[in-house]
Write a protein that holds these residues in place. Sequence first.
Motif, PDB file in Angstrom:
ATOM      1  N   LEU A   1       0.830  -1.206   0.000  1.00  0.00           N
ATOM      2  CA  LEU A   1       0.000   0.000   0.000  1.00  0.00           C
ATOM      3  C   LEU A   1       0.868   1.262   0.000  1.00  0.00           C
ATOM      4  O   LEU A   1       0.427   2.336   0.403  1.00  0.00           O
ATOM      5  CB  LEU A   1      -0.954  -0.009   1.207  1.00  0.00           C
ATOM      6  CG  LEU A   1      -1.876  -1.243   1.290  1.00  0.00           C
ATOM      7  CD1 LEU A   1      -2.770  -1.144   2.526  1.00  0.00           C
ATOM      8  CD2 LEU A   1      -2.738  -1.377   0.027  1.00  0.00           C
TER       9      LEU A   1
ATOM     10  N   ARG B   1       1.855   3.153  -2.318  1.00  0.00           N
ATOM     11  CA  ARG B   1       1.487   4.262  -3.184  1.00  0.00           C
ATOM     12  C   ARG B   1       0.104   4.827  -2.879  1.00  0.00           C
ATOM     13  O   ARG B   1      -0.363   5.727  -3.579  1.00  0.00           O
ATOM     14  CB  ARG B   1       1.569   3.814  -4.636  1.00  0.00           C
ATOM     15  CG  ARG B   1       3.032   3.599  -5.049  1.00  0.00           C
ATOM     16  CD  ARG B   1       3.172   3.650  -6.537  1.00  0.00           C
ATOM     17  NE  ARG B   1       3.278   2.322  -7.085  1.00  0.00           N
ATOM     18  CZ  ARG B   1       3.064   2.022  -8.360  1.00  0.00           C
ATOM     19  NH1 ARG B   1       2.695   2.954  -9.202  1.00  0.00           N
ATOM     20  NH2 ARG B   1       3.211   0.780  -8.789  1.00  0.00           N
ATOM     21  N   GLU B   2      -0.566   4.287  -1.873  1.00  0.00           N
ATOM     22  CA  GLU B   2      -1.848   4.870  -1.471  1.00  0.00           C
ATOM     23  C   GLU B   2      -1.586   6.221  -0.806  1.00  0.00           C
ATOM     24  O   GLU B   2      -0.593   6.396  -0.116  1.00  0.00           O
ATOM     25  CB  GLU B   2      -2.556   3.961  -0.457  1.00  0.00           C
ATOM     26  CG  GLU B   2      -3.026   2.637  -1.011  1.00  0.00           C
ATOM     27  CD  GLU B   2      -4.242   2.766  -1.917  1.00  0.00           C
ATOM     28  OE1 GLU B   2      -5.037   3.716  -1.713  1.00  0.00           O
ATOM     29  OE2 GLU B   2      -4.379   1.944  -2.848  1.00  0.00           O
ATOM     30  N   ALA B   3      -2.520   7.160  -1.014  1.00  0.00           N
ATOM     31  CA  ALA B   3      -2.377   8.477  -0.394  1.00  0.00           C
ATOM     32  C   ALA B   3      -2.394   8.331   1.126  1.00  0.00           C
ATOM     33  O   ALA B   3      -3.016   7.419   1.678  1.00  0.00           O
ATOM     34  CB  ALA B   3      -3.503   9.397  -0.853  1.00  0.00           C
ATOM     35  N   ARG B   4      -1.688   9.229   1.793  1.00  0.00           N
ATOM     36  CA  ARG B   4      -1.665   9.268   3.254  1.00  0.00           C
ATOM     37  C   ARG B   4      -2.609  10.351   3.741  1.00  0.00           C
ATOM     38  O   ARG B   4      -2.854  11.290   3.009  1.00  0.00           O
ATOM     39  CB  ARG B   4      -0.235   9.568   3.720  1.00  0.00           C
ATOM     40  CG  ARG B   4       0.678   8.395   3.981  1.00  0.00           C
ATOM     41  CD  ARG B   4       0.572   7.263   3.036  1.00  0.00           C
ATOM     42  NE  ARG B   4       1.515   6.188   3.456  1.00  0.00           N
ATOM     43  CZ  ARG B   4       1.550   4.981   2.925  1.00  0.00           C
ATOM     44  NH1 ARG B   4       0.733   4.661   1.935  1.00  0.00           N
ATOM     45  NH2 ARG B   4       2.400   4.081   3.361  1.00  0.00           N
TER      46      ARG B   4
END
Lengths: 379, 379
Positions: free
Chosen positions: B98, B100-103
């Motif tokens: 995960l 590259r998922e936005a934080r």
Amino acid sequence: MTDDLPNPALLPAGLADLLPPEAEREAALVEAMMAVFAAHGYERVKPPLLEFEDSLLAGSGAAVAEQTFRLMDPVSQRMMGLRADTTPQVARIAATRLGREARPLRLCYAGQVLRVRGTQLAPERQLPQAGVELIGGAAPAADAEVATVAVEALAVIGVTEVSLDVTLPTMVPALLEAAGATSPLRQRLARALDRKDSAAVAALVQDQGGVLAVLPGLMAAAGPADGALAALEEAALPPAARAIAENAAAVLAAIRASAPGLRITLDPVEFRGFRYHTGVAFTLYGPGMSGELARGGRYLSQNEEPATGMTLYPDAVLRAAPATEPKPRLFLPLGADGAAFRAQGFATVAALAPEDTPQRLRCTHELKDGAAVPVMSKD
Amino acid sequence: MTDDLPNPALLPAGLADLLPPEAEREAALVEAMMAVFAAHGYERVKPPLLEFEDSLLAGSGAAVAEQTFRLMDPVSQRMMGLRADTTPQVARIAATRLGREARPLRLCYAGQVLRVRGTQLAPERQLPQAGVELIGGAAPAADAEVATVAVEALAVIGVTEVSLDVTLPTMVPALLEAAGATSPLRQRLARALDRKDSAAVAALVQDQGGVLAVLPGLMAAAGPADGALAALEEAALPPAARAIAENAAAVLAAIRASAPGLRITLDPVEFRGFRYHTGVAFTLYGPGMSGELARGGRYLSQNEEPATGMTLYPDAVLRAAPATEPKPRLFLPLGADGAAFRAQGFATVAALAPEDTPQRLRCTHELKDGAAVPVMSKD
């Protein structure tokens, strides 16, 4: 792009992370199936993941001995095993902690099992299991109950087009015993039956005559249960085999009574892979190519207690189950209160910093004048 | 179900069976808490029980390295560990699959952890965990969110009289650093603080003057959060310690805003048992003697990402939670259909043989003229 695939260096072969939304779906379907078990009076037990290998590998556990990870217990200096199957643990609980409870005892469980090696077809080394065990009841109605409860558990989560395969793993051994077959003949017949090689089976029993002459006919009768039962009825079976056939007929009649629409097949001479079964054995197949969803059948629990059970494989069930809609995600601006929206079924996702936006937090909804409205695409 | 005590020879020390009805209650409360996490946008992940020890023991995992069972993987010939904590696995997932998922990324999990040895106070070697991790957010509101979500999860299952203990594990190190304290002094002070020996602390800092002079006052201020915050506010703190105090004040203000009635204590100089925390650390205590129900706080996830989280201990939560009424058990005579009663909330228990009676099957209800009526005692 391959970057999103798991990096094989990260996790050992056959061990995987379940990510969103699958981890949530698997947990939800396990609990939905467990609720069906509970509604039929099956009470939940939770044995530990690790226990002494001598109790873990006793009874039906012997079938998974080679698949069991072993560890030295630094406290007792005795060998422990990581369970590769839950049924032997339930058998231990039934015989010891619950040994004085009246029978039949209905128990259910859900948890993980671990295996030393995967196979090419099933590479997973950690598998979820959820199942029922009915201990201390020998009636055909008990076998029918565990099978139909498993079918109902699958139906509740939307897996309806299942097929129940019934086998009689004790039938071939009973025929060989009655025929007084020699050990070499037994081995040759086992191999031929295993390969479903009807020509070889016919050739092997031709010279024998007598009891074994029924084998080619029973082999050919494998298929829809009614036809196979009729073939068993007509076959000239020795007493032990006749009893097995009559028990199968009674189990199937009881299943038909509570699940009239269920597709059932019966293979009277199949005996592979059911190493500890003492009566009917079940495999539940899912629709299409989804494969085995559950296995079970009759066995002897600890202290030679008659028992029957079904183990469902939630990882396979997850692949067979219809997709479920995830909760809508509602963006909450800094400081907004989302309790009312959570009560309506939203997952609220709170902004924690000015750069948090509905798009960034993958929200489907945002607040406009106090109401939840779908997020507009920015394109 | 029975009062029989477990036979110590049956299971390794610290490994136990959970029996009816506790196994059912534990599973139900875990899923109820997970539903609260999901409602706040935390998405479920399920890492495997076993993984390579180098990833399992990285980062916060180092804190449980000595407690981790190790196994050789026969496939890769590399060492694997059985997880002793789930947070390091969630950190790995956040940084890789995960990555590259936005934080911020909000993840939750529920499962078992295993430990090599128990302690005298906590002999269990298998423990359930259920928790939330918020990865990639540094705001005080993030710490407040994980704490209040944990409090809400406990409230949902009826555990309301909880108390949140906040500590600042980086405060004492920051003061020692600013004072340029020598290594022997650091060790002596750590020991004195650990023993809560205020006379020893006062004696040790007396000759030092300067920065460390605040220690006795901060030590005395431990208690209800408002008083402790006031003491921090008034203390002459060097810049790094001042920033820690201001962050704590912001976290506590955010917690107060969403959980106004929560009992909160703050100990500014406590630092034991929080080996990897980089900001506020939390312990949630249950009512009476029920002990620690959850722990958490701020840490660095993989790739030095700021993160915060809470881990709840469902075994302790189970002891603190009010008892729940089990489903009424309705006896079904041979051949009766129970579907309508299951839909009403009964667990139906089917007779399978003539000797099965409502009493024998521990039923609370039986059928009389098609209606479920309480079973009369036979006495």
